[in-house]
Scaffold this active site. Structure first.
Site, PDB file in Angstrom:
ATOM      1  N   CYS A   7       0.865  -1.165   0.000  1.00  0.00           N
ATOM      2  CA  CYS A   7       0.000   0.000   0.000  1.00  0.00           C
ATOM      3  C   CYS A   7       0.903   1.216   0.000  1.00  0.00           C
ATOM      4  O   CYS A   7       1.522   1.543   1.010  1.00  0.00           O
ATOM      5  CB  CYS A   7      -0.920   0.050   1.211  1.00  0.00           C
ATOM      6  N   CYS A  13      -1.651   7.616   5.416  1.00  0.00           N
ATOM      7  CA  CYS A  13      -3.102   7.446   5.572  1.00  0.00           C
ATOM      8  C   CYS A  13      -3.456   7.006   6.989  1.00  0.00           C
ATOM      9  O   CYS A  13      -2.798   6.152   7.565  1.00  0.00           O
ATOM     10  CB  CYS A  13      -3.598   6.409   4.576  1.00  0.00           C
ATOM     11  N   CYS A  16      -5.950   2.646   7.904  1.00  0.00           N
ATOM     12  CA  CYS A  16      -5.617   1.315   8.410  1.00  0.00           C
ATOM     13  C   CYS A  16      -4.592   1.419   9.518  1.00  0.00           C
ATOM     14  O   CYS A  16      -3.859   2.390   9.627  1.00  0.00           O
ATOM     15  CB  CYS A  16      -5.032   0.455   7.294  1.00  0.00           C
ATOM     16  N   CYS A  91      -7.290   2.770  -2.763  1.00  0.00           N
ATOM     17  CA  CYS A  91      -7.199   2.183  -1.434  1.00  0.00           C
ATOM     18  C   CYS A  91      -7.361   0.693  -1.602  1.00  0.00           C
ATOM     19  O   CYS A  91      -8.346   0.233  -2.179  1.00  0.00           O
ATOM     20  CB  CYS A  91      -8.316   2.754  -0.560  1.00  0.00           C
ATOM     21  N   GLN A 215     -23.477  -3.437   6.316  1.00  0.00           N
ATOM     22  CA  GLN A 215     -22.161  -3.987   6.660  1.00  0.00           C
ATOM     23  C   GLN A 215     -21.180  -3.731   5.527  1.00  0.00           C
ATOM     24  O   GLN A 215     -21.515  -3.951   4.361  1.00  0.00           O
ATOM     25  CB  GLN A 215     -22.279  -5.490   6.908  1.00  0.00           C
ATOM     26  N   TYR A 244     -31.466  -3.064  16.695  1.00  0.00           N
ATOM     27  CA  TYR A 244     -30.438  -2.346  15.932  1.00  0.00           C
ATOM     28  C   TYR A 244     -30.315  -3.013  14.550  1.00  0.00           C
ATOM     29  O   TYR A 244     -29.238  -3.423  14.138  1.00  0.00           O
ATOM     30  CB  TYR A 244     -29.081  -2.379  16.639  1.00  0.00           C
ATOM     31  N   GLU A 265     -35.053  -0.123  14.736  1.00  0.00           N
ATOM     32  CA  GLU A 265     -33.894   0.608  14.222  1.00  0.00           C
ATOM     33  C   GLU A 265     -34.191   2.102  14.318  1.00  0.00           C
ATOM     34  O   GLU A 265     -35.305   2.540  14.061  1.00  0.00           O
ATOM     35  CB  GLU A 265     -33.661   0.162  12.763  1.00  0.00           C
ATOM     36  N   ASP A 310     -27.353  -6.115  17.684  1.00  0.00           N
ATOM     37  CA  ASP A 310     -26.156  -5.757  16.915  1.00  0.00           C
ATOM     38  C   ASP A 310     -25.952  -4.248  17.029  1.00  0.00           C
ATOM     39  O   ASP A 310     -26.139  -3.511  16.067  1.00  0.00           O
ATOM     40  CB  ASP A 310     -26.396  -6.189  15.452  1.00  0.00           C
ATOM     41  N   CYS A 337     -19.423  -5.138  17.344  1.00  0.00           N
ATOM     42  CA  CYS A 337     -18.298  -4.663  16.527  1.00  0.00           C
ATOM     43  C   CYS A 337     -17.243  -4.008  17.415  1.00  0.00           C
ATOM     44  O   CYS A 337     -16.352  -3.323  16.921  1.00  0.00           O
ATOM     45  CB  CYS A 337     -18.783  -3.735  15.425  1.00  0.00           C
TER      46      CYS A 337
HETATM   47  N1  SAH Z   1     -27.880  -5.385  12.243  1.00  0.00           N
HETATM   48  C1  SAH Z   1     -27.581  -4.502  11.159  1.00  0.00           C
HETATM   49  C2  SAH Z   1     -27.038  -3.125  11.587  1.00  0.00           C
HETATM   50  C3  SAH Z   1     -25.998  -3.091  12.656  1.00  0.00           C
HETATM   51  S1  SAH Z   1     -25.199  -1.522  12.873  1.00  0.00           S
HETATM   52  C4  SAH Z   1     -26.636  -5.164  10.194  1.00  0.00           C
HETATM   53  O1  SAH Z   1     -26.104  -6.241  10.445  1.00  0.00           O
HETATM   54  O2  SAH Z   1     -26.427  -4.616   9.111  1.00  0.00           O
HETATM   55  C5  SAH Z   1     -26.034  -0.782  14.168  1.00  0.00           C
HETATM   56  C6  SAH Z   1     -27.367  -0.145  13.794  1.00  0.00           C
HETATM   57  O3  SAH Z   1     -27.917   0.385  14.994  1.00  0.00           O
HETATM   58  C7  SAH Z   1     -27.298   1.026  12.806  1.00  0.00           C
HETATM   59  O4  SAH Z   1     -28.175   0.789  11.741  1.00  0.00           O
HETATM   60  C8  SAH Z   1     -27.769   2.236  13.638  1.00  0.00           C
HETATM   61  O5  SAH Z   1     -28.522   3.163  12.871  1.00  0.00           O
HETATM   62  C9  SAH Z   1     -28.631   1.575  14.698  1.00  0.00           C
HETATM   63  N2  SAH Z   1     -28.788   2.286  15.970  1.00  0.00           N
HETATM   64  C10 SAH Z   1     -27.888   3.074  16.619  1.00  0.00           C
HETATM   65  N3  SAH Z   1     -28.363   3.456  17.804  1.00  0.00           N
HETATM   66  C11 SAH Z   1     -29.593   2.898  17.934  1.00  0.00           C
HETATM   67  C12 SAH Z   1     -30.598   2.934  18.955  1.00  0.00           C
HETATM   68  N4  SAH Z   1     -30.405   3.626  20.086  1.00  0.00           N
HETATM   69  N5  SAH Z   1     -31.741   2.239  18.755  1.00  0.00           N
HETATM   70  C13 SAH Z   1     -31.937   1.527  17.619  1.00  0.00           C
HETATM   71  N6  SAH Z   1     -31.030   1.471  16.614  1.00  0.00           N
HETATM   72  C14 SAH Z   1     -29.884   2.156  16.755  1.00  0.00           C
END
Ligand code: SAH
Length: 380
Positions: A7, A13, A16, A91, A215, A244, A265, A310, A337
């Site tokens: 890279c 940068c 990473c 990139c 994602q 989420y 969400e 999530d 994450c």
């Molecule tokens: N499960 C999904 C998204 C995960 S990322 C996937 O796998 O693609 C986390 C998500 O949580 C994002 O879309 C974000 O907008 C949402 N988020 C953040 N804070 C939140 C809250 N307080 N209540 C509900 N959703 C929320």
């Protein structure tokens, strides 16, 4: 190709962290980090690494700047720990064509006389260019983040860029005139296409629009979701909460395995995409709500059997977790994450009587210092 010298921009940068050694080294570092944080709670499996850790991202983000000394427009990425932009025109964790599109837009900015936004004095039009692509690489979406919705020669610009790259299926103007480090603003105008692209994940099609979370590494995401499905071990009678839920991906792949899925969400655009996606895939036993996950679950009265959560990097909050405890939810699949907020939330649930399964770390973000982990929390 596994080392830093591959890279050319590594040194300047800030994107990473691990290009100073080979990919295996970064995976070992991540393993160390998850072991330190999560081993006190149980077994940690080896990190599921990528076979080919390059060009995995489906979202390229470039900052646009003007170099006053050279009298030159350029695009690039933030340097480490700084708001200075390093000149970078490719990139190696992003898509090749996405970067070509960015470079072409920078070239066109000169002929169309679009100025780069200047963070110091707030002048100029274009701040960032975001390009998303699907896995098949036949659909690209361009988001131009602009300081002003008045975008001159719109039609002509669209014509020129889509003629050069017919794979561009959507162009969106996103207006962000605030002094902020967030890339996107709230207001958007679709100037080409229907405002989204379609990606296929675990046999389902997902529309992704400019502001929705999706994602960034779909190849590894399939592994994450499969692990979540295996741990949830759903019964046909289960009602599942996908908390989420983003554009509804996890819930939608689980829907055929249970009675019903409820998705919650915060982001309104993501919820719109989720509803559209359920219809598109003919998944009928799923419903979505736009709400804060903690508010939603506090008000939800029906019985829930399994919760998939999530949350963003900051993790969940005590209000959400304590409601799960109060409701007596037996199974919680936590997709995280950030192992630090995961450790904190796991600790809390353990104190409330939950047991955790082993931890499954998955390298969803090669060369950065991020890592994804999936775990099941259960109680009798
Ligand atoms: N499960 C999904 C998204 C995960 S990322 C996937 O796998 O693609 C986390 C998500 O949580 C994002 O879309 C974000 O907008 C949402 N988020 C953040 N804070 C939140 C809250 N307080 N209540 C509900 N959703 C929320």
């Amino acid at each position: 190709m596994t080392k830093a010298e591959n890279c050319p921009f590594f040194r300047k940068c800030g994107g990473c962290k691990y290009f100073h050694d080979d990919y295996a080294y970064s995976v070992r570092q991540k393993q160390k980090q998850v072991n330190e944080l999560l081993k006190p709670f149980g077994q940690v499996y080896p990190v599921l690494a990528m076979e080919d850790p390059f060009r995995y991202r489906n979202k390229a983000i470039a900052q646009v700047r003007y170099d006053f000394r050279k009298g030159q427009l350029f695009s690039g990425k933030y340097a480490a720990g700084s708001h200075k932009v390093a000149k970078i025109n490719d990139c190696i964790i992003e898509d090749v064509k996405a970067n070509q599109i960015i470079n072409e837009i920078v070239k066109l900015m000169k002929s169309f006389k679009y100025e780069a936004y200047d963070e110091d004095n707030g002048r100029g039009l274009i701040r960032h260019i975001v390009v998303r692509n699907n896995q098949k690489q036949d659909q690209y979406m361009v988001t131009l983040v602009v300081s002003d919705p008045r975008f001159p020669s719109k039609k002509n610009f669209v014509k020129v860029i889509t003629e050069k790259f017919p794979e561009i299926k959507a162009i969106v103007l996103n207006v962000n005139n605030r002094k902020t480090s967030a890339v996107l603003g709230d207001r958007e105008e679709i100037i080409y296409g229907k405002g989204g692209i379609v990606d296929r994940l675990l046999g389902l099609d997902f529309v992704i629009s400019s502001k929705s979370f999706y994602q960034v590494n779909p190849r590894q995401t399939e592994h994450i979701y499969q692990k979540a499905i295996a741990l949830a071990n759903l019964k046909p009678t289960d009602r599942v909460l996908d908390a989420y839920c983003g554009i509804g991906t996890i819930g939608m792949v689980m829907a055929p395995l249970c009675k019903e899925v409820i998705g919650v969400e915060l982001n309104a655009d993501a919820v719109k995409d989720a509803i559209r996606n359920a219809k598109f895939n003919k998944v009928e036993n799923i419903r979505f709500y736009r709400d804060d996950a903690s508010d939603f679950i506090g008000d939800y009265e029906d019985k829930l059997d399994v919760v998939i959560m999530d949350p963003p990097r900051s993790g969940s909050d005590e209000r959400f977790l304590s409601t799960l405890v109060k409701k007596g939810i037996k199974k919680i699949v936590y997709v995280s994450c950030n192992p630090e907020s995961l450790a904190r939330d796991i600790q809390y649930l353990r104190e409330q009587g939950y047991k955790n399964s082993a931890f499954y770390p998955i390298d969803n973000f090669p060369f950065t210092d991020h890592i994804e982990t999936v775990v099941l929390m259960s109680r009798l």
